[in-house]
Scaffold this motif. Sequence first.
Motif, PDB file in Angstrom:
ATOM      1  N   VAL A   3       0.872  -1.178   0.000  1.00 39.44           N
ATOM      2  CA  VAL A   3       0.000   0.000   0.000  1.00 39.44           C
ATOM      3  C   VAL A   3       0.903   1.219   0.000  1.00 39.44           C
ATOM      4  CG1 VAL A   3      -1.751   1.283   1.262  1.00 39.44           C
ATOM      5  CG2 VAL A   3      -1.803  -1.217   1.263  1.00 39.44           C
ATOM      6  N   SER A   5       0.644   5.185   0.040  1.00 40.23           N
ATOM      7  CA  SER A   5      -0.341   6.229   0.333  1.00 40.23           C
ATOM      8  C   SER A   5      -0.138   7.476  -0.520  1.00 40.23           C
ATOM      9  CB  SER A   5      -0.269   6.594   1.817  1.00 40.23           C
ATOM     10  OG  SER A   5      -0.563   5.467   2.606  1.00 40.23           O
ATOM     11  N   LEU A  21       3.622  -0.992   3.887  1.00 43.24           N
ATOM     12  CA  LEU A  21       2.788   0.207   3.894  1.00 43.24           C
ATOM     13  C   LEU A  21       3.691   1.427   3.885  1.00 43.24           C
ATOM     14  CD1 LEU A  21       0.088   1.740   4.265  1.00 43.24           C
ATOM     15  CD2 LEU A  21       0.348   1.354   6.723  1.00 43.24           C
ATOM     16  N   TYR A  62      -2.441  -7.430   9.417  1.00 46.32           N
ATOM     17  CA  TYR A  62      -1.575  -7.553   8.254  1.00 46.32           C
ATOM     18  C   TYR A  62      -0.996  -8.952   8.235  1.00 46.32           C
ATOM     19  CZ  TYR A  62      -1.646  -2.811   6.551  1.00 46.32           C
ATOM     20  OH  TYR A  62      -2.032  -1.643   5.992  1.00 46.32           O
ATOM     21  N   TRP A  64      -2.665  -7.627   4.825  1.00 45.66           N
ATOM     22  CA  TRP A  64      -4.059  -7.299   4.558  1.00 45.66           C
ATOM     23  C   TRP A  64      -4.760  -8.219   3.581  1.00 45.66           C
ATOM     24  CZ3 TRP A  64      -5.395  -5.924  -0.365  1.00 45.66           C
ATOM     25  CH2 TRP A  64      -4.381  -5.455  -1.189  1.00 45.66           C
TER      26      TRP A  64
END
Length: 86
Positions: A3, A5, A21, A62, A64
């Motif tokens: 992921v 952001s 992340l 996680y 995820w």
Amino acid sequence: FAVISTASIIIAGKVIGKHSLIAANSVVKIDVPEDTFVAGNPSKILGKLSKMPFFSNGKRHYPWPKSFDRGMPWKESGYNEWLKKY
């Protein structure tokens, strides 16, 4: 399954590991190992996502993709068939 952001910048040639992340507005100048949370400018490793609990119930969430009980979100979109072609 990483992921990344909003407004994050990944420097060319850097590798982002599975289930990682990247926090918003981060500038990633390092290779990010699997299952890792990074943030900042320049980004720093803050920890393993597998150790991060939900704040509401304390359970681990996680990686995820294992949180989906009905398969991956793109399963019904025909993505798997497209992937076989290319």
